[in-house]
Motif scaffolding. Sequence first.
Motif, PDB file in Angstrom:
ATOM      1  N   ALA A  14      11.816   5.108   3.819  1.00 53.22           N
ATOM      2  CA  ALA A  14      12.504   5.483   5.067  1.00 53.22           C
ATOM      3  C   ALA A  14      13.480   4.388   5.495  1.00 53.22           C
ATOM      4  O   ALA A  14      14.582   4.675   5.983  1.00 53.22           O
ATOM      5  CB  ALA A  14      11.482   5.739   6.175  1.00 53.22           C
ATOM      6  N   LEU A  15      13.100   3.126   5.285  1.00 49.39           N
ATOM      7  CA  LEU A  15      13.978   1.995   5.622  1.00 49.39           C
ATOM      8  C   LEU A  15      15.244   2.032   4.773  1.00 49.39           C
ATOM      9  O   LEU A  15      16.355   1.840   5.287  1.00 49.39           O
ATOM     10  CB  LEU A  15      13.231   0.671   5.409  1.00 49.39           C
ATOM     11  N   CYS A  16      15.090   2.285   3.488  1.00 45.32           N
ATOM     12  CA  CYS A  16      16.246   2.351   2.582  1.00 45.32           C
ATOM     13  C   CYS A  16      17.174   3.504   2.951  1.00 45.32           C
ATOM     14  O   CYS A  16      18.405   3.339   2.978  1.00 45.32           O
ATOM     15  CB  CYS A  16      15.769   2.514   1.135  1.00 45.32           C
TER      16      CYS A  16
ATOM     17  N   ILE B 138       0.853  -1.197   0.000  1.00 42.97           N
ATOM     18  CA  ILE B 138       0.000   0.000   0.000  1.00 42.97           C
ATOM     19  C   ILE B 138       0.890   1.248   0.000  1.00 42.97           C
ATOM     20  O   ILE B 138       2.056   1.201   0.390  1.00 42.97           O
ATOM     21  CB  ILE B 138      -0.976   0.010   1.200  1.00 42.97           C
ATOM     22  N   ALA B 139       0.316   2.374  -0.427  1.00 41.45           N
ATOM     23  CA  ALA B 139       1.096   3.606  -0.624  1.00 41.45           C
ATOM     24  C   ALA B 139       1.820   4.051   0.644  1.00 41.45           C
ATOM     25  O   ALA B 139       2.999   4.435   0.598  1.00 41.45           O
ATOM     26  CB  ALA B 139       0.172   4.713  -1.129  1.00 41.45           C
ATOM     27  N   SER B 140       1.136   4.000   1.794  1.00 42.33           N
ATOM     28  CA  SER B 140       1.770   4.471   3.040  1.00 42.33           C
ATOM     29  C   SER B 140       2.974   3.607   3.416  1.00 42.33           C
ATOM     30  O   SER B 140       3.962   4.110   3.969  1.00 42.33           O
ATOM     31  CB  SER B 140       0.752   4.481   4.181  1.00 42.33           C
ATOM     32  N   ASP B 141       2.897   2.315   3.095  1.00 36.94           N
ATOM     33  CA  ASP B 141       4.031   1.437   3.413  1.00 36.94           C
ATOM     34  C   ASP B 141       5.193   1.629   2.446  1.00 36.94           C
ATOM     35  O   ASP B 141       6.352   1.319   2.802  1.00 36.94           O
ATOM     36  CB  ASP B 141       3.583  -0.029   3.452  1.00 36.94           C
ATOM     37  N   TRP B 142       4.939   2.141   1.255  1.00 33.04           N
ATOM     38  CA  TRP B 142       6.049   2.497   0.363  1.00 33.04           C
ATOM     39  C   TRP B 142       6.844   3.666   0.950  1.00 33.04           C
ATOM     40  O   TRP B 142       8.071   3.756   0.773  1.00 33.04           O
ATOM     41  CB  TRP B 142       5.541   2.841  -1.040  1.00 33.04           C
TER      42      TRP B 142
ATOM     43  N   THR C 143      17.446   5.110   5.927  1.00 35.27           N
ATOM     44  CA  THR C 143      18.106   4.890   7.220  1.00 35.27           C
ATOM     45  C   THR C 143      19.213   3.842   7.098  1.00 35.27           C
ATOM     46  O   THR C 143      20.253   3.950   7.755  1.00 35.27           O
ATOM     47  CB  THR C 143      17.113   4.449   8.315  1.00 35.27           C
ATOM     48  N   GLY C 144      18.994   2.842   6.229  1.00 27.14           N
ATOM     49  CA  GLY C 144      20.023   1.821   6.013  1.00 27.14           C
ATOM     50  C   GLY C 144      21.293   2.422   5.443  1.00 27.14           C
ATOM     51  O   GLY C 144      22.394   2.208   5.959  1.00 27.14           O
ATOM     52  N   ALA C 145      21.151   3.216   4.377  1.00 25.79           N
ATOM     53  CA  ALA C 145      22.308   3.853   3.740  1.00 25.79           C
ATOM     54  C   ALA C 145      22.952   4.878   4.671  1.00 25.79           C
ATOM     55  O   ALA C 145      24.185   4.941   4.797  1.00 25.79           O
ATOM     56  CB  ALA C 145      21.889   4.514   2.430  1.00 25.79           C
ATOM     57  N   LEU C 146      22.119   5.668   5.354  1.00 31.94           N
ATOM     58  CA  LEU C 146      22.625   6.709   6.254  1.00 31.94           C
ATOM     59  C   LEU C 146      23.382   6.087   7.433  1.00 31.94           C
ATOM     60  O   LEU C 146      24.450   6.574   7.823  1.00 31.94           O
ATOM     61  CB  LEU C 146      21.460   7.557   6.766  1.00 31.94           C
ATOM     62  N   GLY C 147      22.857   5.002   7.974  1.00 30.32           N
ATOM     63  CA  GLY C 147      23.513   4.317   9.090  1.00 30.32           C
ATOM     64  C   GLY C 147      24.882   3.779   8.699  1.00 30.32           C
ATOM     65  O   GLY C 147      25.847   3.914   9.453  1.00 30.32           O
TER      66      GLY C 147
END
Length: 290
Positions: free
Chosen positions: A215-217, A206-210, A219-223
């Motif tokens: 955000a997951l992608c 669903i759109a909200s989970d995209w 935070t992964g790269a930023l971390g």
Amino acid sequence: MTEQNTRLGILMMVITTFIFAVQDGISRHLGGEYNVLMVVMIRYWFFAAFVIAVASRKAGGIRAAAATTQPFLQGFRAILLVAEICVMILGFTLLGLIETHVVFACYPLLIAALSGPILGEHVGWRRWAAIGVGFVGVIIILEPGFGVFQPEAVVPLMAALMFAVYGLLTRYVARKDSAATSFFWTGTVGSVAMTAVGIWFWEPMIASDWVWMGALCITGALGHYTLIKCYEVAEASAVQPFAYLQLVFASAVGITVFNETIRLNVALGAALVVAAGLFTLWRQRVRSKG
């Protein structure tokens, strides 16, 4: 040579642990709604794009970053890490953030225990004693013999073992390869391996989970970026103890967002595990300076 700045390194490690704790919270949400393999696959697509972009900006470009004399070891550790991430997210959905992270916190003890057979390092009696104390803590957390033992508790223990072996292999390949090469292989091979498996478990989102996926992608790269910067400015032995703050931040996310609670045995066991882990890190630092 980059000038060592321990205070800045500690700050970067604290920021890194906070970012990874937020990432774990998002992973728990998405892993509860969609197939874990698909979630990790999409995350790794972004991660691969990130490491390729980083490599292309450095001297020698992608060819220099990919150059290694130990491709099988580099490939294996990349696949091991992506498998560990899948197992860890499964743990979040089965046990929650707090209990998964508390059990996973024993991985530095596993690294210390396995550094002898894998790297040929000497482990003295003090570190063996600390490892023993840490595993008493794990037993207190898991509560075998008190009612029904949760088989789900084995999941984060498996993740900790996988991550410990990954960490040791990373140290092993570092004898010949640069950190940039290991980072490149981690992202690219992990992405290819995850796509080969995850593509079969695609589900509409669903759109909200995209938005959460994005955000997951990020935070992964930023971390990973802040972690690289952390190790660039300070010695690993000086900042590594602060990695335990991820347990604190993840627990805070678990309590405030997912209404998790901390049981007394979990708090007591966590205190033993963290104390033992900090002691082994301190002994390793003492030995490296001796």
